[in-house]
Design an enzyme around this catalytic site. Sequence first.
Site, PDB file in Angstrom:
ATOM      1  N   ASP A  12       0.710  -1.250   0.007  1.00  0.00           N
ATOM      2  CA  ASP A  12       0.128   0.146   0.086  1.00  0.00           C
ATOM      3  C   ASP A  12       0.660   1.270   0.015  1.00  0.00           C
ATOM      4  OD1 ASP A  12      -2.401  -1.736  -0.063  1.00  0.00           O
ATOM      5  OD2 ASP A  12      -2.282  -1.648   2.241  1.00  0.00           O
ATOM      6  N   LYS A  15       1.733   2.209  -5.172  1.00  0.00           N
ATOM      7  CA  LYS A  15       2.223   1.627  -6.145  1.00  0.00           C
ATOM      8  C   LYS A  15       1.341   1.780  -7.689  1.00  0.00           C
ATOM      9  CE  LYS A  15       2.181  -2.256  -4.590  1.00  0.00           C
ATOM     10  NZ  LYS A  15       2.078  -1.984  -2.956  1.00  0.00           N
ATOM     11  N   GLY A  39      -4.692  -4.318  -3.837  1.00  0.00           N
ATOM     12  CA  GLY A  39      -5.438  -3.296  -4.102  1.00  0.00           C
ATOM     13  C   GLY A  39      -4.659  -2.097  -4.593  1.00  0.00           C
ATOM     14  N   HIS A  40      -4.625  -1.562  -5.773  1.00  0.00           N
ATOM     15  CA  HIS A  40      -3.982  -0.550  -6.258  1.00  0.00           C
ATOM     16  C   HIS A  40      -4.658   0.575  -6.704  1.00  0.00           C
ATOM     17  CE1 HIS A  40      -0.319  -3.235  -7.367  1.00  0.00           C
ATOM     18  NE2 HIS A  40      -0.785  -3.450  -5.966  1.00  0.00           N
ATOM     19  N   GLN A 221       1.972  -6.051  -3.349  1.00  0.00           N
ATOM     20  CA  GLN A 221       2.603  -6.057  -1.678  1.00  0.00           C
ATOM     21  C   GLN A 221       3.651  -5.301  -1.690  1.00  0.00           C
ATOM     22  OE1 GLN A 221       1.464  -9.465  -3.408  1.00  0.00           O
ATOM     23  NE2 GLN A 221      -0.424  -8.654  -3.195  1.00  0.00           N
TER      24      GLN A 221
HETATM   25  P1  GDP Z   1      -0.849   0.286  -3.532  1.00  0.00           P
HETATM   26  O1  GDP Z   1      -1.574  -0.818  -3.019  1.00  0.00           O
HETATM   27  O2  GDP Z   1       0.638   0.363  -3.249  1.00  0.00           O
HETATM   28  O3  GDP Z   1      -1.206   0.705  -4.944  1.00  0.00           O
HETATM   29  O4  GDP Z   1      -1.392   1.631  -2.477  1.00  0.00           O
HETATM   30  P2  GDP Z   1      -2.958   1.574  -2.143  1.00  0.00           P
HETATM   31  O5  GDP Z   1      -3.799   2.047  -3.261  1.00  0.00           O
HETATM   32  O6  GDP Z   1      -3.526   0.375  -1.634  1.00  0.00           O
HETATM   33  O7  GDP Z   1      -2.919   2.698  -0.806  1.00  0.00           O
HETATM   34  C1  GDP Z   1      -2.291   4.013  -1.305  1.00  0.00           C
HETATM   35  C2  GDP Z   1      -3.437   4.983  -0.961  1.00  0.00           C
HETATM   36  O8  GDP Z   1      -2.811   6.518  -0.825  1.00  0.00           O
HETATM   37  C3  GDP Z   1      -4.354   5.384  -1.956  1.00  0.00           C
HETATM   38  O9  GDP Z   1      -5.518   5.309  -1.156  1.00  0.00           O
HETATM   39  C4  GDP Z   1      -4.014   6.267  -2.939  1.00  0.00           C
HETATM   40  O10 GDP Z   1      -5.020   6.955  -3.505  1.00  0.00           O
HETATM   41  C5  GDP Z   1      -3.014   7.155  -1.884  1.00  0.00           C
HETATM   42  N1  GDP Z   1      -2.219   7.965  -2.231  1.00  0.00           N
HETATM   43  C6  GDP Z   1      -1.071   7.512  -2.823  1.00  0.00           C
HETATM   44  N2  GDP Z   1      -0.068   8.443  -3.033  1.00  0.00           N
HETATM   45  C7  GDP Z   1      -0.616   9.458  -2.292  1.00  0.00           C
HETATM   46  C8  GDP Z   1       0.265  10.708  -1.887  1.00  0.00           C
HETATM   47  O11 GDP Z   1       1.154  11.295  -2.203  1.00  0.00           O
HETATM   48  N3  GDP Z   1      -0.462  11.651  -1.072  1.00  0.00           N
HETATM   49  C9  GDP Z   1      -1.680  11.266  -0.338  1.00  0.00           C
HETATM   50  N4  GDP Z   1      -2.391  11.983   0.526  1.00  0.00           N
HETATM   51  N5  GDP Z   1      -2.523   9.877  -0.773  1.00  0.00           N
HETATM   52  C10 GDP Z   1      -1.759   9.259  -1.562  1.00  0.00           C
HETATM   53  P1  IMO Z   2      -0.850  -4.189  -2.251  1.00  0.00           P
HETATM   54  O1  IMO Z   2      -0.491  -4.655  -3.733  1.00  0.00           O
HETATM   55  C1  IMO Z   2      -1.162  -4.441   2.080  1.00  0.00           C
HETATM   56  C2  IMO Z   2      -1.135  -8.860   3.493  1.00  0.00           C
HETATM   57  C3  IMO Z   2      -2.322  -9.112   4.476  1.00  0.00           C
HETATM   58  C4  IMO Z   2      -1.776 -10.106   5.225  1.00  0.00           C
HETATM   59  C5  IMO Z   2      -0.439 -10.583   4.496  1.00  0.00           C
HETATM   60  C6  IMO Z   2      -0.986 -12.201   3.723  1.00  0.00           C
HETATM   61  O2  IMO Z   2      -2.253  -3.394  -2.413  1.00  0.00           O
HETATM   62  O3  IMO Z   2       0.187  -3.374  -1.654  1.00  0.00           O
HETATM   63  P2  IMO Z   2      -2.751 -12.898   1.760  1.00  0.00           P
HETATM   64  O4  IMO Z   2      -3.735 -12.317   1.244  1.00  0.00           O
HETATM   65  O5  IMO Z   2      -1.605 -12.448   0.799  1.00  0.00           O
HETATM   66  O6  IMO Z   2      -2.594 -14.236   2.106  1.00  0.00           O
HETATM   67  O7  IMO Z   2      -2.327 -11.942   3.103  1.00  0.00           O
HETATM   68  O8  IMO Z   2      -0.266  -9.904   3.404  1.00  0.00           O
HETATM   69  N1  IMO Z   2      -1.395  -8.176   2.206  1.00  0.00           N
HETATM   70  C7  IMO Z   2      -1.236  -6.747   1.935  1.00  0.00           C
HETATM   71  N2  IMO Z   2      -0.890  -5.765   2.806  1.00  0.00           N
HETATM   72  N3  IMO Z   2      -1.152  -4.470   0.723  1.00  0.00           N
HETATM   73  C8  IMO Z   2      -1.373  -5.414  -0.214  1.00  0.00           C
HETATM   74  O9  IMO Z   2      -1.115  -5.643  -1.424  1.00  0.00           O
HETATM   75  C9  IMO Z   2      -1.359  -6.643   0.488  1.00  0.00           C
HETATM   76  N4  IMO Z   2      -1.600  -8.201  -0.086  1.00  0.00           N
HETATM   77  C10 IMO Z   2      -1.628  -8.965   1.156  1.00  0.00           C
HETATM   78  O10 IMO Z   2      -2.903  -8.085   4.892  1.00  0.00           O
HETATM   79  O11 IMO Z   2      -1.208  -9.549   6.301  1.00  0.00           O
HETATM   80 MG    MG Z   3      -2.871  -1.571  -1.846  1.00  0.00          MG
END
Ligand code: GDP
Ligand code: IMO
Ligand code: MG
Length: 421
Positions: A12, A15, A39-40, A221
């Site tokens: 998270d 990415k 979840g991107h 991840q």
């Molecule tokens: P990912 O799994 O690495 O793609 O990240 P996620 O989408 O799960 O979580 C990142 C969250 O931070 C999302 O809600 C993005 O919209 C938000 N986000 C990304 N970059 C920034 C930033 O520079 N500032 C803020 N405030 N939010 C951001």
């Molecule tokens: P993105 O790509 C954050 C965590 C789960 C759990 C562990 C194992 O959005 O960054 P799994 O479902 O793989 O068996 O879970 O890994 N986890 C993540 N945490 N971002 C993710 O993906 C994750 N994918 C799995 O919360 O602790």
């Molecule tokens: Mg994510």
Amino acid sequence: MVDVLLGLQWGDEGKGKIVDFLAARYDIIARFQGGPNAGHTLYINGEKVVLHTIPSGVFQSHCLNLIGNGVVIDPVTLQKEIHKILPLQADLLQRLYISHRAHLILPTHRALDAASEAAKGSEKIGSTLKGIGPAYMDKTGRNGLRVGDLLSPDFQKKYDKLVLKHMEMLRQYSHKVEWEEWEAPFFESIEYLRNLQIVNAEYWLDMQIKDGKNILAEGAQGSMLDIDFGTYPFVTSSNTITAGVCSGLGIAPSKIGDVYGITKAYCTRVGGGPFPTELEEETGDALRKAGNEFGATTGRPRRCGWIDLVALRYAVMLSGVTKLIVTKADVMDHFDPVKAAVGYIIEGKETREFPYDLCATDATPVYETFAGWEKPISDCNTYDELPHVFRDYCRYVENYLETKIAYVSNGTGRDQLIVIP
Ligand code: GDP
Ligand code: IMO
Ligand code: MG
């Protein structure tokens, strides 16, 4: 050449947003591991889109997108995702390719994930319950079903055989899961999947490389969730580091160019497992609120804490990161002071080495403290506009990690990204 973009923390890191931005410079975005546990989040014309299996290059209309062999696919999730994106990108299906060798997540994999987590009780991993662990177990156990099997007349036979095995396994758990109702949507979705562009992806990529195309491998991840190097057993079931690109796409190490490593300006983790810099009280709550830290896949509140340079240095080393990207710097506008862990005290001694078993190690972080920024980063558009204290902070991080910061992200939008000279 193939560049890589991956998360350096526990996932998270942002990415999705960064891939969506960088995709303007690439011809192909290729996911190399993970599955619908990811979840991107992307904001396209102000509208939020969360991608789970589809690469984050889909919204750059020139980009082809590949789901590589290292990914595990839940056909139902994939179909739902496609239907969500099609109204926004009508040519999506012409730009989406899937490797024959990617493994399938069956309804019984999800059931096994749920039963296995329930059996662990308080020791549970905090899995997303998407069937990731059981699907990768069948892959390495040499029982799995692959996308290519969908094209075989024996698919049903292979499916029935594997499900029988899973039913045996499920009987050993006291936690019962009603998975049977998941079968009908699964079979509908595999009909749909059969008609997508299924390719011999390693040859397809080789041809694209020989044609001079630019490829970006998108990780899911984060490095601290890597099956080998993460905080085992609180990890996911794939290699999330650069090494995973080679096995997850069929790309030789000599073809890897730049490695973009992403870190938040602080740190989060969702699910169980050790987190040395975690802030459990008001500061943690304030970080969660300021950063809107709730899971993109499960909606769970994310655990929050200060940035951990010991863990980051380990992740940078493992993946050979050449360019750092710091996201969510704007979230730190709300904090004064800002802290960064620069060592751990373990058994009375200070170290910068990430321990083998963090679960069994009492590691107390040693912090460097920075004064809060003198003006909000969210208002800045260029490096020159960034507050001096923040620029000093960036130099400190660069020196510690011996790696240059290429960009600082200061908002959710595609263009809220500052180039660092
Ligand atoms: P990912 O799994 O690495 O793609 O990240 P996620 O989408 O799960 O979580 C990142 C969250 O931070 C999302 O809600 C993005 O919209 C938000 N986000 C990304 N970059 C920034 C930033 O520079 N500032 C803020 N405030 N939010 C951001
Ligand atoms: P993105 O790509 C954050 C965590 C789960 C759990 C562990 C194992 O959005 O960054 P799994 O479902 O793989 O068996 O879970 O890994 N986890 C993540 N945490 N971002 C993710 O993906 C994750 N994918 C799995 O919360 O602790
Ligand atoms: Mg994510």
